[in-house]
Design a protein around this motif. Structure first.
Motif, short mmCIF file in Angstrom:
data_model
loop_
_atom_site.label_atom_id
_atom_site.label_comp_id
_atom_site.label_asym_id
_atom_site.label_seq_id
_atom_site.Cartn_x
_atom_site.Cartn_y
_atom_site.Cartn_z
N GLY A 124 0.79 -1.22 0.00
CA GLY A 124 0.00 0.00 0.00
C GLY A 124 0.82 1.27 0.00
O GLY A 124 0.27 2.38 -0.06
N VAL A 125 2.14 1.16 0.07
CA VAL A 125 3.03 2.33 0.10
C VAL A 125 3.45 2.67 -1.33
O VAL A 125 4.04 1.84 -2.02
N SER A 126 3.15 3.88 -1.78
CA SER A 126 3.50 4.27 -3.14
C SER A 126 4.93 4.80 -3.23
O SER A 126 5.58 4.64 -4.27
N HIS A 136 11.42 4.89 -3.98
CA HIS A 136 11.97 5.67 -2.87
C HIS A 136 12.81 6.84 -3.37
O HIS A 136 13.25 6.87 -4.52
N ASP A 137 13.01 7.79 -2.47
CA ASP A 137 13.90 8.93 -2.70
C ASP A 137 14.72 9.13 -1.43
O ASP A 137 14.30 8.74 -0.34
N ILE A 186 0.18 6.66 -0.99
CA ILE A 186 0.64 6.71 0.39
C ILE A 186 2.15 6.91 0.42
O ILE A 186 2.92 6.07 -0.04
N VAL A 187 2.58 8.05 0.92
CA VAL A 187 3.99 8.39 1.04
C VAL A 187 4.39 8.25 2.52
O VAL A 187 3.69 8.76 3.40
N VAL A 188 5.47 7.57 2.77
CA VAL A 188 5.97 7.41 4.14
C VAL A 188 7.37 7.99 4.22
O VAL A 188 8.23 7.70 3.38
N PHE A 189 7.60 8.83 5.23
CA PHE A 189 8.94 9.34 5.48
C PHE A 189 9.65 8.36 6.42
O PHE A 189 9.19 8.12 7.53
N ALA A 238 4.77 -0.12 9.97
CA ALA A 238 4.31 0.34 11.28
C ALA A 238 3.88 1.80 11.26
O ALA A 238 3.16 2.26 12.16
N ALA A 239 4.31 2.54 10.23
CA ALA A 239 3.95 3.96 10.13
C ALA A 239 2.60 4.18 9.47
O ALA A 239 2.09 5.31 9.44
N LEU A 240 2.02 3.12 8.95
CA LEU A 240 0.74 3.26 8.22
C LEU A 240 -0.44 3.38 9.18
O LEU A 240 -0.39 2.90 10.30
#
Length: 310
Positions: free
Chosen positions: A7-9, A43-44, A65-68, A308-310
């Motif tokens: 689910g993480v884009s 990723h970046d 969904i963007v996660v830092f 875990a950040a979602l």
């Protein structure tokens, strides 16, 4: 081809920052980026410099969904500043919340909270002059002087009577925000354990190549030996793991964190040194070693932290 996963884009890995530990952060970030590449996760890699707040704000409303992934160490990456900006902007990030990070990073405040819930800490407190350190030495004999809000053993000194207290005070002040603290030195073995959510990882015994587990011992390959499981009695291991969970809950930690201890077998005293809300991912870091002992690869650990950040 990099694709969406779980689910993480996209994952944006943050490194660098304003801390003396910026070089350690870049080493952790390099490991995380390599893991994401192996996993095929888009990723970046961002250096936390310039107008980084505007860069984060520009991502509001980005589709998917963007996660830092916070690979920062110390400074505003660990004291709640970055966490607060992400929360204000509605952005997902790895690690503990603003209050937990701010509290854990302030070792003086954290000591009071931990002691209040029954977690043992060494006697000590904040000092405002080198002369106060001399008073503590006269009272305790051997002490540790360190920054209130530093990490990676930078600015840490172990002192006894006759030591250069002024030098130690200024070194500790320079390594953090300027605040300095002193603690009773706990003789014995260095222990640590990581926590993933509610799962406590195996206890590690750290045997540094130097007299102290300093910066070089932590980040130089061969600078320390990580013995898993630690060579302590089973009841001590159980106590370490229980105290790690209790300490994390007391400070409000979530996701992955690590709790450091020293155990004096002669006095049967187990004391918490600190709670680390952003454990490292360098080639010599402790959390990946502990996770490996329960069958979790480095890449799986990275993905666990992101999920875990979602």
């Amino acid at each position: 081809m990099m694709a969406e996963r779980n689910g993480v884009s996209r994952v944006i890995v943050l490194q660098g920052g304003d801390s003396p530990e910026a070089s350690v952060s870049r080493s952790s970030a390099a490991g995380v980026v390599a893991a994401l590449a192996r996993l095929g996760v888009a990723h970046d890699l961002w250096e936390l410099d310039g107008d980084w707040v505007s860069r984060l704000a520009a991502l509001q409303g980005e589709p998917g969904i963007v996660v830092f992934c916070n690979a920062l160490h110390g400074g505003m990456g660990e004291n709640g500043v970055v966490q607060g900006v992400c929360e204000a902007l509605g952005l997902r990030y790895t690690g503990s919340s603003l209050p937990a990070c701010a509290l854990a990073m302030d070792k003086v405040r954290a000591r009071h909270v931990l002691a209040a819930v029954g977690v043992h800490v060494a006697e000590g407190g904040e000092v405002f002059s080198a002369e106060e350190i001399e008073d503590w030495i006269l009272r305790l004999g051997k002490v540790v002087v360190k920054p209130v809000d530093g990490g990676s053993s930078l600015g840490v000194s172990i002192l006894e009577k006759g030591a250069d207290v002024a030098k130690a005070f200024h070194a500790a002040a320079k390594a953090g925000s300027g605040r300095v603290m002193v603690e009773d030195f706990i003789a014995g073995v260095e222990l640590t354990t990581g926590v993933l959510g509610t799962q406590v990882l195996p206890v590690i015994e750290i045997v540094p190549s130097h007299a102290m587990y300093d910066f070089e011992s932590k980040y130089t390959v061969g600078g320390s030996e990580h013995i898993i499981p630690a060579r302590v009695p089973h009841d001590v291991t159980a106590h370490v793991q229980h105290m790690a969970l209790l300490a994390g809950r007391a400070l409000g930690c979530t996701g992955a964190y690590r709790v450091d201890f020293r155990y004096d077998e002669r006095l049967d005293f187990l004391g918490v040194l600190e709670v680390n809300t952003l454990p490292g991912f360098t080639p010599t870091s402790l959390l990946p070693d502990a996770a490996g002992k329960v069958g979790m690869t480095y890449d799986e650990l990275v993905m666990w932290i992101i999920k875990a950040a979602l």
